[in-house]
Design an enzyme around this catalytic site. Sequence first.
Site: not given
Length: 386
Positions: A72-73, A156, A184, A204-206, A243, A326
């Site tokens: 996604g990035t 998100n 999302q 994004s796949a994940h 590739t 943090c």
Amino acid sequence: MAAPRIYLDYNAGAPLRPEVRMAMIDALDATGNASSVHGEGRAARAKVEAARRQVAALVGADPTRVIFTSGGTEANVTVLSPRMRMGAGELAIDLLLVGATEHPSVLAGGRFGPDRVRSIAVDGEGRLSLTDLGAALELAAAEGKRALVSVMLANNETGTIQPVAEIAALARKFGALVHTDAIQAAGRIPVDIAALGVDFLTLSAHKIGGPQGAGAIVLGGDLVSPLPLLVGGGQEKYSRAGTQNVAAIVGFGVAADCARADLDRSAAWSLWRDEIATKAVPAILLSGGAERLPQTLSLGVDGLQAETLVIALDLEGVAVSAGSACSSGKVGVSHVMRAMNVPESQAKAAIRVSFGWGTTESDIRRFTEVWGRVMRRLAPGVTRAA
């Protein structure tokens, strides 16, 4: 025997689906570069093209308009370009307008210099101000500048759904292009690129149970596309050199098919989300009024640090995320909470609960039980008063 852990951090990354794993193993066992012309190469290419059709179907797109990326990035950074292809020529973009609650990969401005990026305010629920966007577009047009607007379809952290179709219609009045980060939203609410009216949509796949390291740009029309970020090869019709990761792309395709089926579960997910909101006493709901994703909840206990709560839940076998981060020993406040003008004490307390394809009703029930135990330990006075 300890109870199995409960994973409620799907917005960070969903577990790999069994169907995806099997398809990827099959692809990994095959030989061939998808750019080669021999039989093995053609077989690999066929797998890539099948996945392209599956991903396109998830968002109602033409498969020829899907460009695979490493995630996604990369997809977002590629789209956020001041130079676009338009037919045989180029189109210059002068200004990038982004929502104040966008993902960091969009807030960073992609390939635009910092002086060419403008942030658009949101309200207390995280919804983009159409008034502020309209004023920014009008000013840009008056100065002879063409703008690109980038607004995520669903946030998100909070799950807030943006009125992207309205945003796109407004942008069109001023000749602006529109990108939406639908990472999302896909598989959680229906997504149709034509109905949204955007020029670019990223995935994004994940986030939907596919592998990490696979994403996509989906083009809304035939006229405009971003100049490639990665050059040096003819893959993806010269839109993204390198590739193709055939196994990851295959996994992405299978996950997209599964995510389409998940839409039938959205009503049940909404009930589970609302059950958590009701039973997670004494939590404050930080995204309760706006239309939002059915499986995302942002909440916190005023005065209780998010990191403390995340660690306590983790020790009880429940994985969630903190809305704040943090860094170097100092507690920071999420830029999303700041943009929504959430009070500091509540913003520092914000955590995110998100679930998906592998979540069960018993997981939700057990989360509320664990929450009660943690609250009795960390906020006993508040819990008794509630």
